[in-house]
Design a protein around this motif. Sequence first.
Motif, PDB file in Angstrom:
ATOM      1  N   LEU A  76      47.348  42.062  38.714  1.00  0.00           N
ATOM      2  CA  LEU A  76      47.139  40.622  38.644  1.00  0.00           C
ATOM      3  C   LEU A  76      47.578  39.954  39.942  1.00  0.00           C
ATOM      4  O   LEU A  76      48.647  40.259  40.475  1.00  0.00           O
ATOM      5  N   PRO A  77      46.777  39.028  40.444  1.00  0.00           N
ATOM      6  CA  PRO A  77      47.211  38.275  41.615  1.00  0.00           C
ATOM      7  C   PRO A  77      48.382  37.370  41.220  1.00  0.00           C
ATOM      8  O   PRO A  77      48.561  37.060  40.034  1.00  0.00           O
ATOM      9  N   PRO A  78      49.191  36.942  42.196  1.00  0.00           N
ATOM     10  CA  PRO A  78      50.382  36.140  41.876  1.00  0.00           C
ATOM     11  C   PRO A  78      50.104  34.937  40.972  1.00  0.00           C
ATOM     12  O   PRO A  78      50.883  34.642  40.075  1.00  0.00           O
ATOM     13  N   LEU A  79      48.979  34.251  41.179  1.00  0.00           N
ATOM     14  CA  LEU A  79      48.667  33.081  40.363  1.00  0.00           C
ATOM     15  C   LEU A  79      48.559  33.433  38.880  1.00  0.00           C
ATOM     16  O   LEU A  79      49.005  32.687  38.013  1.00  0.00           O
ATOM     17  N   LEU A  80      47.973  34.602  38.583  1.00  0.00           N
ATOM     18  CA  LEU A  80      47.830  35.018  37.191  1.00  0.00           C
ATOM     19  C   LEU A  80      49.033  35.815  36.700  1.00  0.00           C
ATOM     20  O   LEU A  80      49.175  36.049  35.506  1.00  0.00           O
ATOM     21  N   GLY A  81      49.901  36.228  37.624  1.00  0.00           N
ATOM     22  CA  GLY A  81      51.077  37.013  37.267  1.00  0.00           C
ATOM     23  C   GLY A  81      51.990  36.318  36.276  1.00  0.00           C
ATOM     24  O   GLY A  81      52.642  36.965  35.464  1.00  0.00           O
ATOM     25  N   MET A  82      52.010  34.992  36.323  1.00  0.00           N
ATOM     26  CA  MET A  82      52.879  34.264  35.390  1.00  0.00           C
ATOM     27  C   MET A  82      52.399  34.394  33.945  1.00  0.00           C
ATOM     28  O   MET A  82      53.132  34.120  33.019  1.00  0.00           O
ATOM     29  N   PHE A  83      51.168  34.850  33.778  1.00  0.00           N
ATOM     30  CA  PHE A  83      50.615  35.057  32.435  1.00  0.00           C
ATOM     31  C   PHE A  83      50.565  36.539  32.069  1.00  0.00           C
ATOM     32  O   PHE A  83      49.867  36.932  31.131  1.00  0.00           O
TER      33      PHE A  83
END
Length: 100
Positions: A76-83
Amino acid sequence: MGVPVTVNIPHKLGVADAKTRMGNGVHTLSESVPGATVSDHHWEGDTLHCTLEAMGQKIDSEMQVRDDEVYAIFDLPPLLGMFANKIKEKLQKEAPKMLE
């Protein structure tokens, strides 16, 4: 740097049948990430490489077909990593559909 999410998908199909079913069902991966589409996929031996795109982000994945399971890694890219936790839960539920 991405956030790796791993999922084990057990099966009793054998490698050849699992690969066939995964190839036919790869489009179902888009159900694991809201708004995602499968933009690319190709085989290298017993490993399916797949790219999903969601929210302008690319998710690279590698799914290794083994005798009794598929071991999948989604980067997952960092932006989606939080999910990551929610995406992992959804993948555990939706990824087995590739083998149906």
